[in-house]
Design a protein around this motif. Structure first.
Motif, mmCIF file in Angstrom:
data_model
loop_
_atom_site.group_PDB
_atom_site.id
_atom_site.type_symbol
_atom_site.label_atom_id
_atom_site.label_comp_id
_atom_site.label_asym_id
_atom_site.label_seq_id
_atom_site.Cartn_x
_atom_site.Cartn_y
_atom_site.Cartn_z
ATOM 1 N N HIS A 226 33.438 115.082 -30.310
ATOM 2 C CA HIS A 226 33.536 115.835 -31.562
ATOM 3 C C HIS A 226 33.243 117.325 -31.367
ATOM 4 N N LEU A 227 32.487 117.673 -30.339
ATOM 5 C CA LEU A 227 32.220 119.088 -30.089
ATOM 6 C C LEU A 227 33.515 119.836 -29.797
ATOM 7 N N TYR A 228 34.370 119.235 -28.954
ATOM 8 C CA TYR A 228 35.659 119.862 -28.661
ATOM 9 C C TYR A 228 36.606 119.751 -29.854
ATOM 10 N N GLY A 229 36.451 118.665 -30.618
ATOM 11 C CA GLY A 229 37.248 118.550 -31.835
ATOM 12 C C GLY A 229 36.948 119.676 -32.803
ATOM 13 N N ASP A 230 35.657 119.993 -32.959
ATOM 14 C CA ASP A 230 35.269 121.105 -33.824
ATOM 15 C C ASP A 230 35.796 122.434 -33.299
ATOM 16 N N GLU A 231 35.820 122.571 -31.959
ATOM 17 C CA GLU A 231 36.344 123.799 -31.363
ATOM 18 C C GLU A 231 37.831 123.964 -31.684
ATOM 19 N N VAL A 232 38.569 122.867 -31.699
ATOM 20 C CA VAL A 232 39.984 122.926 -32.074
ATOM 21 C C VAL A 232 40.129 123.397 -33.513
ATOM 22 N N PHE A 277 54.364 129.826 -37.120
ATOM 23 C CA PHE A 277 52.967 129.445 -36.918
ATOM 24 C C PHE A 277 52.872 128.142 -36.135
ATOM 25 N N ARG A 278 53.724 127.179 -36.461
ATOM 26 C CA ARG A 278 53.729 125.924 -35.708
ATOM 27 C C ARG A 278 53.945 126.186 -34.218
ATOM 28 N N ALA A 279 54.919 127.059 -33.906
ATOM 29 C CA ALA A 279 55.211 127.377 -32.507
ATOM 30 C C ALA A 279 54.052 128.114 -31.843
ATOM 31 N N LYS A 280 53.365 128.949 -32.615
ATOM 32 C CA LYS A 280 52.232 129.693 -32.068
ATOM 33 C C LYS A 280 51.104 128.740 -31.676
ATOM 34 N N VAL A 281 50.859 127.732 -32.497
ATOM 35 C CA VAL A 281 49.833 126.740 -32.169
ATOM 36 C C VAL A 281 50.242 125.955 -30.930
ATOM 37 N N GLU A 282 51.499 125.547 -30.855
ATOM 38 C CA GLU A 282 51.988 124.776 -29.716
ATOM 39 C C GLU A 282 51.853 125.560 -28.410
ATOM 40 N N ALA A 283 52.046 126.884 -28.486
ATOM 41 C CA ALA A 283 51.992 127.714 -27.280
ATOM 42 C C ALA A 283 50.571 128.082 -26.874
ATOM 43 N N PHE A 284 49.614 127.855 -27.755
ATOM 44 C CA PHE A 284 48.229 128.240 -27.485
ATOM 45 C C PHE A 284 47.572 127.207 -26.566
ATOM 46 N N THR A 285 46.766 127.681 -25.628
ATOM 47 C CA THR A 285 46.032 126.785 -24.729
ATOM 48 C C THR A 285 44.615 126.604 -25.256
ATOM 49 N N PHE A 286 44.313 125.399 -25.711
ATOM 50 C CA PHE A 286 42.981 125.084 -26.216
ATOM 51 C C PHE A 286 42.069 124.707 -25.047
ATOM 52 N N PRO A 287 40.890 125.325 -24.951
ATOM 53 C CA PRO A 287 39.994 125.064 -23.820
ATOM 54 C C PRO A 287 39.732 123.571 -23.621
ATOM 55 N N GLN A 288 39.810 123.142 -22.395
ATOM 56 C CA GLN A 288 39.549 121.775 -21.970
ATOM 57 C C GLN A 288 40.663 120.811 -22.406
ATOM 58 N N ILE A 289 41.242 121.048 -23.565
ATOM 59 C CA ILE A 289 42.207 120.112 -24.137
ATOM 60 C C ILE A 289 43.628 120.460 -23.725
ATOM 61 N N GLY A 290 43.945 121.757 -23.735
ATOM 62 C CA GLY A 290 45.293 122.185 -23.378
ATOM 63 C C GLY A 290 46.185 122.316 -24.599
ATOM 64 N N ARG A 291 47.256 121.544 -24.641
ATOM 65 C CA ARG A 291 48.267 121.664 -25.691
ATOM 66 C C ARG A 291 47.879 120.835 -26.913
ATOM 67 N N VAL A 292 47.954 121.462 -28.061
ATOM 68 C CA VAL A 292 47.735 120.796 -29.346
ATOM 69 C C VAL A 292 48.894 121.184 -30.254
ATOM 70 N N THR A 293 49.385 120.232 -31.017
ATOM 71 C CA THR A 293 50.467 120.535 -31.954
ATOM 72 C C THR A 293 50.039 120.197 -33.377
ATOM 73 N N ILE A 294 50.796 120.740 -34.306
ATOM 74 C CA ILE A 294 50.535 120.476 -35.728
ATOM 75 C C ILE A 294 51.828 120.053 -36.410
ATOM 76 N N SER A 295 51.668 119.330 -37.506
ATOM 77 C CA SER A 295 52.778 119.028 -38.393
ATOM 78 C C SER A 295 52.493 119.684 -39.736
ATOM 79 N N MET A 296 53.576 120.135 -40.399
ATOM 80 C CA MET A 296 53.414 120.840 -41.663
ATOM 81 C C MET A 296 54.424 120.313 -42.685
ATOM 82 N N GLY A 297 53.977 120.264 -43.933
ATOM 83 C CA GLY A 297 54.873 120.015 -45.049
ATOM 84 C C GLY A 297 54.624 121.092 -46.086
ATOM 85 N N TYR A 298 55.691 121.622 -46.652
ATOM 86 C CA TYR A 298 55.488 122.692 -47.626
ATOM 87 C C TYR A 298 56.427 122.531 -48.818
#
Length: 353
Positions: A226-232, A277-298
């Motif tokens: 959960h510590l890394y989860g909070d960091e995300v 913004f979705r692409a920006k999150v996908e391109a970001f390197t999260f420490p220890q975890i690496g790639r994280v993606t998001i889904s959005m509905g608007y």
């Protein structure tokens, strides 16, 4: 003394920020008899900070301005306003020397626990006396303490974004705030500036609500803790602040669910902003975890909407994105028009994970 206590009680009894701004102006008018009192909010970060007029009281008449009703590109930049910039940077009062026969304007910084969040401008016929300056500073100390309480109740404690309760309270104000076509009153040292023509429902322009969900967030917590989860969550909130405009509203509803209210934009531009913004999150390197993606509905916010209805529509689009590959931003209206979604579809029947 009773008059002073009454003034303090009026200020500390406020929980609505717009009403608080007007009350501050009214109290200072009662005590100082100025020509005018204006309260400005500083929005944005770094060199991109801008100045928004929130309340102004002239000749006893209060005028409330709403930052969600302004085109953010038309807002004056703090960097172009030397007196305001000095007040904010040095956290000190600044007196603007006027032309002969004009009121004297004194600027005071408005602070919360960590930063200067605004500027109070008091225009008087003559320079404020030392005891009058102390009165204003005393009022601003009370405001600082009150803002700390309001910030704690209105913001998510982990990310600092606004919380669900604040979203519900702000939604009706958002619906009431029509786009501001006329040029608003300007800070003392700025010449009047016009505002570009705008269309909305009202024409092309509209507001949009987006629900953001981190893909496979439970797996992140299970694998890394959960510590890394909070960091995300913290890093995602930081990416949101750096990706959206100062007048867009950012919320964390809880868990891995975030919400963005996008200010007046064209539908095509909204789609571009959300996917960027979705692409920006996908391109970001999260420490220890690496790639994280998001889904959005608007969804487009309608003039007759309630908070729950707007979020429900955005949720349906989000759930569709989740079921159809994740890592995408989907428009409720486009899904309805294409037949991919039914407006009566029950989002609770869809599986998120």
């Amino acid at each position: 003394m009773p008059r002073l206590i009454d003034s303090v009680a009026r200020i500390t009894g406020m929980r609505d920020r717009d009403a608080l701004n007007v009350t501050i102006a009214e109290v200072l008018v009662d005590w100082l008899r100025p020509e005018s009192v204006a309260i400005y909010k500083i929005v944005g970060e770094g060199d991109g900070r801008r100045v928004v007029l929130r309340a102004r009281l002239v000749d006893g008449q209060a005028h409330i301005e709403s930052d969600v009703a302004r085109d953010p590109d038309s807002l004056p930049r703090l960097a172009t306003m030397p007196y305001f910039r000095r007040c904010v940077k040095n956290v000190t009062q600044v007196r603007i020397t006027p032309p002969a026969g004009s009121p004297v304007c004194t600027l005071f910084p408005i602070q919360n626990d960590s930063d200067v969040t605004g500027v109070l401008a008091v225009e008087t016929r003559h320079a404020l006396l030392p005891e009058q300056q102390r009165l204003v500073k005393g009022v601003l100390k009370i405001i600082r303490n009150l803002l700390a309480v309001l910030d704690y109740s209105e913001h998510d404690t982990l990310t600092g974004l606004m919380n669900r309760k604040t979203f519900d309270a702000s939604f009706q104000k958002l619906l009431q705030a029509a786009p501001n076509i006329a040029a608003p009153p300007q800070p003392p040292q700025l010449p009047p500036t016009g505002q570009p023509e705008r269309r909305s429902e009202h024409g092309e322009f509209a507001r949009f609500a987006a629900v953001i969900d981190i893909d496979h967030f439970k797996s992140i917590n299970d694998r890394f803790g959960h510590l890394y989860g909070d960091e995300v969550l913290l890093l995602l909130a930081r990416l949101m602040r750096g990706s959206f405009r100062a007048t867009d509203q950012l919320y964390r509803f809880g868990g891995e669910e975030f919400v963005v209210v996008l200010d007046w934009v064209r539908p095509d531009d909204a789609a571009m902003v959300f996917d960027r913004f979705r692409a920006k999150v996908e391109a970001f390197t999260f420490p220890q975890i690496g790639r994280v993606t998001i889904s959005m509905g608007y969804t487009q916010i309608q003039s007759f909407d309630s908070p729950n209805h707007a979020i429900e529509r955005a949720d349906q689009a989000l759930y569709y994105a989740k079921q159809n590959g994740r890592n995408q931003a989907r428009s409720y209206e486009l899904l309805i028009s294409s037949g991919a979604l039914s407006s009566k579809e029950d989002a609770s029947d869809l599986e998120l994970f």
